[in-house]
Design an enzyme around this catalytic site. Sequence first.
Site, PDB file in Angstrom:
ATOM      1  N   GLU A 140      89.734  61.774  57.912  1.00 51.38           N
ATOM      2  CA  GLU A 140      89.091  61.692  59.226  1.00 51.38           C
ATOM      3  C   GLU A 140      90.056  61.207  60.294  1.00 51.38           C
ATOM      4  O   GLU A 140      89.954  61.579  61.460  1.00 51.38           O
ATOM      5  CB  GLU A 140      87.921  60.707  59.162  1.00 51.38           C
ATOM      6  CG  GLU A 140      86.674  61.284  58.580  1.00 51.38           C
ATOM      7  CD  GLU A 140      85.591  60.227  58.497  1.00 51.38           C
ATOM      8  OE1 GLU A 140      84.966  60.127  57.439  1.00 51.38           O
ATOM      9  OE2 GLU A 140      85.390  59.489  59.472  1.00 51.38           O
ATOM     10  N   ALA A 177      99.213  57.150  47.934  1.00 51.22           N
ATOM     11  CA  ALA A 177      98.448  57.907  48.934  1.00 51.22           C
ATOM     12  C   ALA A 177      97.543  56.995  49.759  1.00 51.22           C
ATOM     13  O   ALA A 177      97.077  55.958  49.294  1.00 51.22           O
ATOM     14  CB  ALA A 177      97.604  58.977  48.254  1.00 51.22           C
TER      15      ALA A 177
END
Lengths: 334, 160
Positions: free
Chosen positions: A292, A287
């Site tokens: 953001e 991952a």
Amino acid sequence: MAIRRGRGVAAINYPTGMNLGGDPTQALVHSTPTGNFMVTLSSVDLGQGMKQIMAQICAETIGVPTDRVVVDTADTDTGPHCMGTFASRGTHRAGNAVIQAAREARQVMLEVAAEELEVNASDLETDGQGNILVKGAPQKSISIFDVALSAHFKRGRSISGRGMFLIPRSYPEKETGAMKPSTCYAHACTVAEVEVDDETGEVTVLTVKNVFEIGRALNPKMVEQQLVGGSWMGISHALYETTEPYYPNRDHGGTDFNQYLMPGPGDLAETEIIVLERPSADGPYGAKGPGEMCANPQIPAVANAVFDAVGVRIDTLPITPERILRALKAQAAN
Amino acid sequence: MAKVPVQFTLNGSEKAEFVDSGTTLLHALRDKIGDTSPKGGCHQGTCGACSVIIDGELRLSCLTLAETCNGVAITTTAGLSEAGVLHPLQRAFLEAFATQCGFCTPGMIMAAKVLLDHTPNPSRDEVVEALSGNICRCTGYEPIIQAVLTAARSNSQNAA
Ligand code: FES
Ligand code: FES
């Protein structure tokens, strides 16, 4: 005076977490007497799905179903230390810490199972359904429930583990300035199509097409949810949101939801999301941090689309009608 | 200051409270009765998070005085599930991943319920209109719109 169309493109790469001071996060994992697993963290779930992802990561590492894991983020005073859930760092930092803690707990669990089954711990494997089996002889098995009972009441073992993520702080090399400012990077590219009314300065976003490269999507539906919301938020930052419209002059700043503008459900652009998965080497199960990052590329894409439409470069956010009209006026004067 | 008695039904059960004059219904529900499903986002009528249903109408509980609620029937999101079975709207929100932090969700569900009670098969535009008084920071709205349309479809299938 006319409605003018424009199209803009932008591509970004976005660091996962911070470098300064090593950006640490710690995690603790322990089993209950009945073989459920607790993950204790100070990494707070703001709605981004932290708890679900940490449960998945712990379950995958220990070898139990996800619903056997409970994630406790209740108290940042008493939990293991975490820098916080920001900078797209939660999944990556806390996830790595949880893997380390869960590995240690798994090892103790296998040792207790080995004593019960009178075999070597290295000959054991988990079936992912809550059982521990002897490799090659699966009829010889014990449930994790029974292993936890034995650990707690018979063998006096704590099926638990400690995990931490810490990268050494990187300083720039004196000669070249080269440094490693972060761990892995997520990437994105957005194409935005807009209409600009050159009389009013109004911008309407018609379509937003996003491609996000986010490492491995540990929970694809939650990734999609994050990206859809983030794409909307990017448009919102590009065109609407600010608390300081005339910074540093504080006059006319929004003070409530009447004055702080955001696009509502009636202002949605047609949005497309494509996810590319290129697992990162240092991320938990590959991952990266999409958090953001996904709200960033829309902003330069819209700015470029506005330039394409009416030929003015707006370099202050948000791109308000007032800023566009002032720029058009300045352009006409030149 | 003398307390004011107020009596209403909340999700089908009788409630009686003494409140200070001027207490909002939001405050009475959350802090006196303990139903925290309506959320206080702005306390001034601009976010929709505090929405409840009063006698079938969508109302902002932050702008409704508790003392004006004598004899009314109030529904909140906490009262929608029956015997542990989620309301079709709750199920649709869950399955569409239409909630992230969840702060807007009860208000969204209240607004959607009033819409579907009056308009069982709404168009997308009607859904957008019905949700336009509710602010969401997280989802980008599209999953919420889809959840409401899905709930409407599952309702009409059940009715058929
Ligand atoms: S709290 Fe009532 S509308 Fe925001
Ligand atoms: S889900 Fe967070 S405000 Fe809507």
